[in-house]
Design an enzyme around this catalytic site. Structure first.
Site, PDB file in Angstrom:
ATOM      1  N   GLY A 220      -7.474  -5.192   7.126  1.00  0.00           N
ATOM      2  CA  GLY A 220      -6.896  -4.363   8.182  1.00  0.00           C
ATOM      3  C   GLY A 220      -7.682  -4.351   9.484  1.00  0.00           C
ATOM      4  O   GLY A 220      -7.448  -3.507  10.348  1.00  0.00           O
TER       5      GLY A 220
ATOM      6  N   LYS B 273       0.855  -1.202   0.000  1.00  0.00           N
ATOM      7  CA  LYS B 273       0.000   0.000   0.000  1.00  0.00           C
ATOM      8  C   LYS B 273       0.892   1.254   0.000  1.00  0.00           C
ATOM      9  O   LYS B 273       1.951   1.233  -0.635  1.00  0.00           O
ATOM     10  CB  LYS B 273      -0.971  -0.053   1.175  1.00  0.00           C
ATOM     11  CG  LYS B 273      -1.731  -1.392   1.202  1.00  0.00           C
ATOM     12  CD  LYS B 273      -2.895  -1.423   2.124  1.00  0.00           C
ATOM     13  CE  LYS B 273      -3.551  -2.795   2.040  1.00  0.00           C
ATOM     14  NZ  LYS B 273      -4.803  -2.893   2.784  1.00  0.00           N
TER      15      LYS B 273
ATOM     16  N   GLY C 164      -0.886  -5.494   5.833  1.00  0.00           N
ATOM     17  CA  GLY C 164      -0.083  -5.088   6.995  1.00  0.00           C
ATOM     18  C   GLY C 164       1.037  -6.052   7.350  1.00  0.00           C
ATOM     19  O   GLY C 164       2.168  -5.632   7.638  1.00  0.00           O
TER      20      GLY C 164
ATOM     21  N   GLU D 297      -9.519  -0.429  -1.916  1.00  0.00           N
ATOM     22  CA  GLU D 297      -9.109   0.928  -1.533  1.00  0.00           C
ATOM     23  C   GLU D 297      -9.035   1.843  -2.755  1.00  0.00           C
ATOM     24  O   GLU D 297      -9.224   3.053  -2.634  1.00  0.00           O
ATOM     25  CB  GLU D 297      -7.766   0.872  -0.779  1.00  0.00           C
ATOM     26  CG  GLU D 297      -7.962   0.309   0.628  1.00  0.00           C
ATOM     27  CD  GLU D 297      -6.748  -0.345   1.238  1.00  0.00           C
ATOM     28  OE1 GLU D 297      -5.625  -0.170   0.736  1.00  0.00           O
ATOM     29  OE2 GLU D 297      -6.941  -1.070   2.239  1.00  0.00           O
TER      30      GLU D 297
HETATM   31  P1  PGA Z   1      -4.485  -6.587   5.325  1.00  0.00           P
HETATM   32  O1  PGA Z   1      -4.709  -6.024   3.838  1.00  0.00           O
HETATM   33  O2  PGA Z   1      -3.677  -7.867   5.193  1.00  0.00           O
HETATM   34  O3  PGA Z   1      -3.725  -5.497   6.024  1.00  0.00           O
HETATM   35  O4  PGA Z   1      -5.831  -6.853   5.890  1.00  0.00           O
HETATM   36  C1  PGA Z   1      -4.935  -6.884   2.760  1.00  0.00           C
HETATM   37  C2  PGA Z   1      -5.101  -6.088   1.497  1.00  0.00           C
HETATM   38  O5  PGA Z   1      -5.764  -5.033   1.520  1.00  0.00           O
HETATM   39  O6  PGA Z   1      -4.583  -6.499   0.426  1.00  0.00           O
END
Ligand code: PGA
Length: 254
Positions: A170, A12, A232, A95
């Protein structure tokens, strides 16, 4: 066709050149576990530096513009990703869909542009908690794929689909293994319908949303789960390396 579990880290909007040492440490873990395919999608600024720093990890982008070049301030095209040393692109992450108002049709255009540039593609899909609580998750996700999967010649080659329920990203919340298995089986059905039995059954379907070292083995054991898209927990080698090792332990036990 690569049948190894595919573990992809989505950094990200995280990572500076100081993070190259983490990527190198991850690469050393990968060198000990050849039965797992590992990739990182860092911010655009780190695609080239990470490509130069690692030997085995695949490096790609988190997005691309559908056009190859032009007046699109701030955007990056698929040929630019390839030129920087990237070999795949993630498209349709929730996102981006939310923060940049991206439609399924736009996601398809990006996926097709990435294939045209010779890149692998990971198409993301996934429902909100509201849609799941209304019992419409499967219909919604299949609808996203119906309008968003690339359809150009050879589109199924080097394609993966990532199922990422928005409520699991997340948050530390994850669906049950049964819920993941049901959704992945529905996605497999859609892929076979779209690309035919042979090509459609070879597309890897990744699970994403709060994957960590503790739950990785269980989530990867769900039916039709061919890997994981990790947010994350992909930022440090301590947690991402442990996920790679969990995937490797499953393969080595087979
Ligand atoms: P996350 O994100 O492992 O932090 O939940 C996954 C993603 O959005 O690809």
């Amino acid at each position: 066709m690569d049948n190894r579990p595919f573990i992809v880290g989505n950094w990200k909007m995280n990572g500076l050149r100081a993070s190259l040492s983490e990527a190198r440490a991850m690469d050393r873990v990968v060198s000990r576990h050849p039965k797992v395919e590992v990739a990182l999608a860092p911010p655009f600024t780190l695609i080239h530096p990470i490509r130069a720093a690692v030997d085995l990890i695949r490096v790609g982008a988190q997005d691309c513009h559908p056009e190859a070049s032009g007046a699109h301030t701030g955007d990056i095209s698929a040929p630019m990703v390839a030129d920087a040393g990237g070999d795949f692109v993630i498209v349709g992450h929730s996102e981006r869909r939310e923060g940049h108002v991206e439609s399924d049709g736009f996601v398809r255009e990006k996926a097709e542009a990435a294939r045209d540039a010779g890149l692998g593609v990971i198409v993301c899909c996934g429902e909100s908690d509201k849609i799941r609580s209304e019992g419409k998750a499967e219909k919604f996700v299949i609808g996203q794929l119906d309008k968003g999967l690339p359809l150009t010649e050879g589109a199924a080659e080097r394609l993966s689909v990532a199922y990422e329920p928005i409520w699991a990203i997340g948050t530390g919340k994850v669906p049950t293994v049964d819920e993941i298995g049901e959704m992945h089986q529905a996605i497999r059905g859609k892929l076979v319908k779209t690309y035919g039995e042979e090509a459609g059954s070879q597309v890897r379907i990744l699970y994403g949303g709060s994957v960590n070292a503790e739950n990785a083995a269980e989530l990867l054991s769900a039916p039709e789960v061919g890997g994981a898209l990790v947010g994350g927990a992909s930022l440090s080698n301590e947690s991402f390396g442990a996920i790679i090792m969990a995937a490797a332990a499953m393969e080595e036990a087979e």
